[in-house]
Each structure stands twice: as C-alpha cells, then as structure tokens.
Design an enzyme around this catalytic site. Structure first.
Site, mmCIF file in Angstrom:
data_model
loop_
_atom_site.group_PDB
_atom_site.id
_atom_site.type_symbol
_atom_site.label_atom_id
_atom_site.label_comp_id
_atom_site.label_asym_id
_atom_site.label_seq_id
_atom_site.Cartn_x
_atom_site.Cartn_y
_atom_site.Cartn_z
ATOM 1 C CG ASP A 13 4.794 2.370 3.820
ATOM 2 O OD1 ASP A 13 5.002 1.182 3.558
ATOM 3 O OD2 ASP A 13 4.171 3.142 3.073
ATOM 4 C CD GLU A 14 2.170 2.130 10.053
ATOM 5 O OE1 GLU A 14 2.641 1.062 9.614
ATOM 6 O OE2 GLU A 14 0.980 2.449 9.909
ATOM 7 C CE LYS A 16 2.827 -2.859 9.104
ATOM 8 N NZ LYS A 16 2.839 -1.535 8.492
ATOM 9 C CB ALA A 39 3.102 -6.112 3.090
ATOM 10 N N GLY A 40 5.555 -4.327 2.121
ATOM 11 C CA GLY A 40 6.985 -4.352 1.841
ATOM 12 C C GLY A 40 7.729 -4.088 3.125
ATOM 13 C CG HIS A 41 7.544 -6.334 6.249
ATOM 14 N ND1 HIS A 41 6.786 -5.349 6.801
ATOM 15 C CD2 HIS A 41 6.760 -7.426 6.213
ATOM 16 C CE1 HIS A 41 5.595 -5.823 7.089
ATOM 17 N NE2 HIS A 41 5.547 -7.087 6.731
ATOM 18 C CB THR A 121 0.617 -2.110 -4.215
ATOM 19 O OG1 THR A 121 -0.283 -3.218 -4.016
ATOM 20 C CG2 THR A 121 0.741 -1.320 -2.925
ATOM 21 C CD GLN A 219 -1.334 -4.017 3.670
ATOM 22 O OE1 GLN A 219 -2.097 -4.805 4.197
ATOM 23 N NE2 GLN A 219 -0.353 -4.412 2.903
ATOM 24 C CB THR A 296 4.949 0.920 -5.859
ATOM 25 O OG1 THR A 296 4.911 1.894 -4.818
ATOM 26 C CG2 THR A 296 3.802 -0.059 -5.672
ATOM 27 N N GLY A 416 16.903 4.244 13.947
ATOM 28 C CA GLY A 416 17.667 3.872 12.757
ATOM 29 C C GLY A 416 17.200 2.518 12.279
HETATM 30 P P1 IMP Z 1 -3.780 -2.265 -2.340
HETATM 31 O O1 IMP Z 1 -3.581 -2.825 -0.974
HETATM 32 O O2 IMP Z 1 -2.661 -2.613 -3.298
HETATM 33 O O3 IMP Z 1 -5.126 -2.567 -2.902
HETATM 34 O O4 IMP Z 1 -3.725 -0.650 -2.213
HETATM 35 C C1 IMP Z 1 -4.728 0.089 -1.534
HETATM 36 C C2 IMP Z 1 -4.121 1.284 -0.821
HETATM 37 O O5 IMP Z 1 -3.329 0.825 0.261
HETATM 38 C C3 IMP Z 1 -3.187 2.147 -1.674
HETATM 39 O O6 IMP Z 1 -3.289 3.485 -1.245
HETATM 40 C C4 IMP Z 1 -1.814 1.613 -1.339
HETATM 41 O O7 IMP Z 1 -0.796 2.567 -1.561
HETATM 42 C C5 IMP Z 1 -1.988 1.317 0.131
HETATM 43 N N1 IMP Z 1 -1.092 0.249 0.614
HETATM 44 C C6 IMP Z 1 -1.209 -1.084 0.415
HETATM 45 N N2 IMP Z 1 -0.222 -1.747 1.017
HETATM 46 C C7 IMP Z 1 0.527 -0.823 1.631
HETATM 47 C C8 IMP Z 1 1.693 -0.905 2.467
HETATM 48 O O8 IMP Z 1 2.232 -1.987 2.779
HETATM 49 N N3 IMP Z 1 2.179 0.287 2.913
HETATM 50 C C9 IMP Z 1 1.584 1.475 2.640
HETATM 51 N N4 IMP Z 1 0.493 1.606 1.877
HETATM 52 C C10 IMP Z 1 -0.025 0.452 1.376
#
Ligand code: IMP
Length: 425
Positions: A13-14, A16, A39-41, A121, A219, A296, A416
């Site tokens: 979540d930096e 990217k 991932a969520g961009h 997630t 990530q 999420t 921003g």
């Molecule tokens: P998973 O990737 O869904 O198995 O989650 C494993 C860990 O990575 C959890 O703590 C998630 O919150 C974290 N995580 C997975 N994807 C992201 C992301 O895109 N951003 C931030 N944290 C993530």
C-alpha cells in the site's frame, strides 16, 4: 536506463499503483509479476478513480500490459475487471501468461478457514501458491485446452485426495462442486483465449529491442515470503528479484530498481509493526491519509516511518532509489518521528530480526522530526520541475535525513493521488 522494476519497500500500500501509472507513460510494456487479487491499486486520472486488483496500472496509458507467470488469477474476478474497464470506454491491451496459476473457489474457502491468524485478504492467495508448489494446481493454459473440463475435474480430484478437502466438502458436495466448477471454469477459458499467450517471449523480444519494460511488483518487500516478517507475509516473493522469476525479466539487461515508501508506515493484517501508533495519534494519521485497505476496506494500522525496516528492505531487494508518497498527509499531523534503530532488552541491535515474536518485542529508537510544512494543492503544484533545494526547509531536511540513513536518493516525491501531483527530481 532500459527497464525498470517498481517494488513496495514497506508492508504494501505504498502507492505503487499511482507511481506505475506515472512511469508507464515512458514504457512500452508493463508487467505484473507476483500476487493476485490481494493487491489493490487505486489510480486517479482526469477526475475518475480506477481500482485495479489484477490489471497493471499501465492500462490507463493504453500500453500493452502483462500478467506474468508469477501471478495467480481468479478468472471470474479478472473478467469482471476487464468488463468494467471496457465499459468505461477503454480497450484493454492485456496479455496473460499461459503459465500463470488459477485461483479456484476452494482456494478461497481454505483461505477463509485458515487465513484468520495472518489476517489475509481472503482471496485464496496462500492456498493457490501452496497447491502450485505441490504441483496439483492448474494454469491458465489448462482452461483454454480442448479437454479443459476433464483437466479441471481430474485436478480437483487430486486436490481432494491429497488435501484436507473433507473438512470443506463432503462426498456429495464435492461431486456437485466438481461438476459446477469444471463447466464454469472451462467457460472462462473460452473468454480468455484472446488474452493468453507466451508472455515471457513478449518480454524477451521487448528487452532485446529499444522498448522499455516496466515491471510492477505487488505488496511490499516486508511481506515477502522468504525475507518478510514470516509467517505474517504473503505467499509470493515481492522483491525486485521476483521480476526475473515471475515476470520474465532478463538478467543482464540494464535495470533501474525503484522502491516506493510512504512518508510514514502502514500495515494491513496481523504481524509485528514496531513503530505502530495507538489511540488518537493513530486515528489522526489514518483519517488524514484515508488509510483503509483498497481490497478489503479494513482500517490500516499506521505508524511512524520505520527507517530501520526500510533500510533492510532496500538492502534485500537491491533498491537503488526511492519514490516517497503521501508527504502531504504527514504534513497534516503533529509529533512526527522516524525510527533509526531497534533495541532488545535495552541493547541496540544491528540486524533485522527474522523471528516475528522477537520483532514484536523490539523497542524502536526514535528521532523527533520537526513538523512537515503543510502546503495547499496549488502551492505543491508550483514546485513541479523544481529541485529539492526549492522545497520548504522542513521537507528538504526530512528528505535529506532519510537519504543519509538509507544511503540511496529519493528521486520522486508524490504529494497527492493525481498523476500531476508528482515531483520528479
Ligand atoms: P494474502 O496475501 O491475502 O495471503 O495476505 C497475507 C498478508 O499480506 C496479510 O497481512 C495481508 O493483509 C497482506 N497483504 C496482501 N496483499 C496486500 C496488499 O496489496 N497490500 C497490503 N497488504 C497486503
């Protein structure tokens, strides 16, 4: 520089997505190399907000975008993303590796059962990668095969035989699951035919020509399966090195490795977070930065900038320069500090603990930072094209302090969410 790898230098979540969107303009090919729908961009452009879970952020520039071999794909979710992108008037130039692994509903069910203590997630990421490693999962190429239905049925039976699917489905439920999923997923395969190809070859050809390839990590480095805060990590490699394995980057081609860090730190899910803030200070920073998960919606944990962890991430990922995001958010809060070391039992340590319980116990050593000058959006925009020495003193000295500590330069500052709210030094 020919090719660029962009990776998160914290716990994800930096920002990217925004940075890749900015850099994609000068690229010919954008390649995602790890992770899946976890991932969520978020990318904002021309007043519109786009949320991608799969598609590389370069899609908005109409560049050829690739989901590489290291990505795991939920076909249903990806098709929905493609549909919504198409219906908003865009034409996705998407290519998907035939070798990328498929996320099935049972992976999400297993994740829902076991992912709680890590705070995953819930997108089925861990179970898919573990069944890939167990060599019992299917790839995108299986979904487009003529005998896709049979392949899916056979694979599901293997999974049932080898794993504890009994806890998820009884005999009867499994039979109907098998029937429904094999038909549904073979149907997805038909829709994916135009997109699936040997993406590694596209990357190879581009790398040998004058084209520029941008590799987009998902990530962050501290969530890396091997080097992150295990077991509180994701199930793929998030380091720059993963671009070679999961994206087809070619050793020997000149590559710039850019890490992204926020001006502070956030983390979603469970696991150690030495500089985490509590109480009002946490609420203030979370609200100032709208720190809620893009995938999420969970409130993100927030804390001071952890330079000690950042330096570790830079070293293990081989990051050569940094882009720092959300400096405008940091300007909205008081009591800014940066962590410059860890103590255990009162003694300063000189390593980043590999053991999560030990990392839970470390005591951060802080340096107080003068409050960051708050500028209006218009004031920030006047700094476009300016040098670091033209920035307000508080921002200049924060940047200098970070650069001295981590020993690499900050070459991009994001103030921003919009594309133009970016200063490149
Ligand atoms: P998973 O990737 O869904 O198995 O989650 C494993 C860990 O990575 C959890 O703590 C998630 O919150 C974290 N995580 C997975 N994807 C992201 C992301 O895109 N951003 C931030 N944290 C993530």
């Amino acid at each position: 520089m020919k090719n660029t790898i962009v990776v998160g230098a914290q716990w994800g979540d930096e920002g990217k997505g925004k940075l890749v969107d900015v850099l994609a303009e000068q690229s010919d090919l954008v390649v995602r190399f790890n992770g899946g729908g976890n991932a969520g961009h978020t990318v904002m452009h021309a007043g519109e907000t786009y949320k991608f879970h799969y598609m590389p952020s370069g899609m908005l520039h109409n560049k050829v975008c690739i989901l590489g071999t290291g990505v795991v794909i939920n076909p249903k979710d990806l098709l929905e993303e493609i549909d919504s992108f198409t219906s908003s008037g865009h034409k996705p130039q998407l290519k998907i590796s035939a070798r990328a692994h498929v996320i099935f509903p049972h992976h999400q069910l297993i994740d829902a059962k076991g992912g709680g203590k890590i705070g995953t997630t819930g997108r089925g990421i861990g179970p898919t990668y573990s069944q890939k490693a167990s060599r019992i999962n299917l790839r995108m190429l299986d979904l487009i095969a003529d005998d896709a239905v049979d392949r899916i049925k056979t694979a599901l039976k293997d999974v049932r035989d080898m794993l504890i699917m009994d806890e998820i489905f009884n005999e009867e439920e499994f039979a109907s699951y098998c029937e429904a999923v094999s038909t549904e997923y073979a149907g997805f395969g038909d829709q994916f035919k135009p997109f699936i190809t040997d993406t590694e070859d596209l990357v190879r050809i581009a790398s040998k020509s004058e084209e520029q390839v941008l590799f987009e990590g998902a990530q962050g480095t501290l969530l890396d399966l091997n080097y992150g805060t295990y077991p509180f990590v994701t199930s793929s490699s998030t380091l720059a090195a993963a671009a070679f394995v999961g994206g087809g980057a070619i050793p020997g081609v000149p590559i710039r490795i850019l890490g992204i860090t926020k001006a502070y730190t956030t983390r979603v899910g469970e696991g150690p977070f030495p500089t985490e803030l509590e109480g009002d200070a946490a609420v203030n920073l979370r609200e100032a930065g709208h720190e809620y998960g893009a995938t999420t919606g969970r409130p993100r944990r927030v804390g001071h900038l952890d330079l000690y962890a950042l330096r570790y991430a830079i070293r293990i990922s081989g990051i050569q320069e940094l882009a720092m995001t959300k400096i405008d958010t940091l300007a909205l809060v008081d009591g800014v500090k940066a962590c410059i070391g860890y103590k255990i039992d009162g003694n300063e340590i000189d390593y980043f603990p590999a053991d999560a319980p030990t990392l839970e116990l470390v005591e951060p050593i802080y340096k107080d930072i003068p409050n960051i000058t708050s500028l209006s959006k218009e004031e920030w925009l006047t700094l476009q094209g300016k040098a670091k020495t033209d920035l307000p003193d508080s921002i200049q000295s924060y940047i200098k302090f970070i650069e001295d500590f981590v020993e690499i330069p900050i070459t991009i500052l994001s103030h921003g969410p919009e594309r133009n709210e970016t200063i490149v030094f």
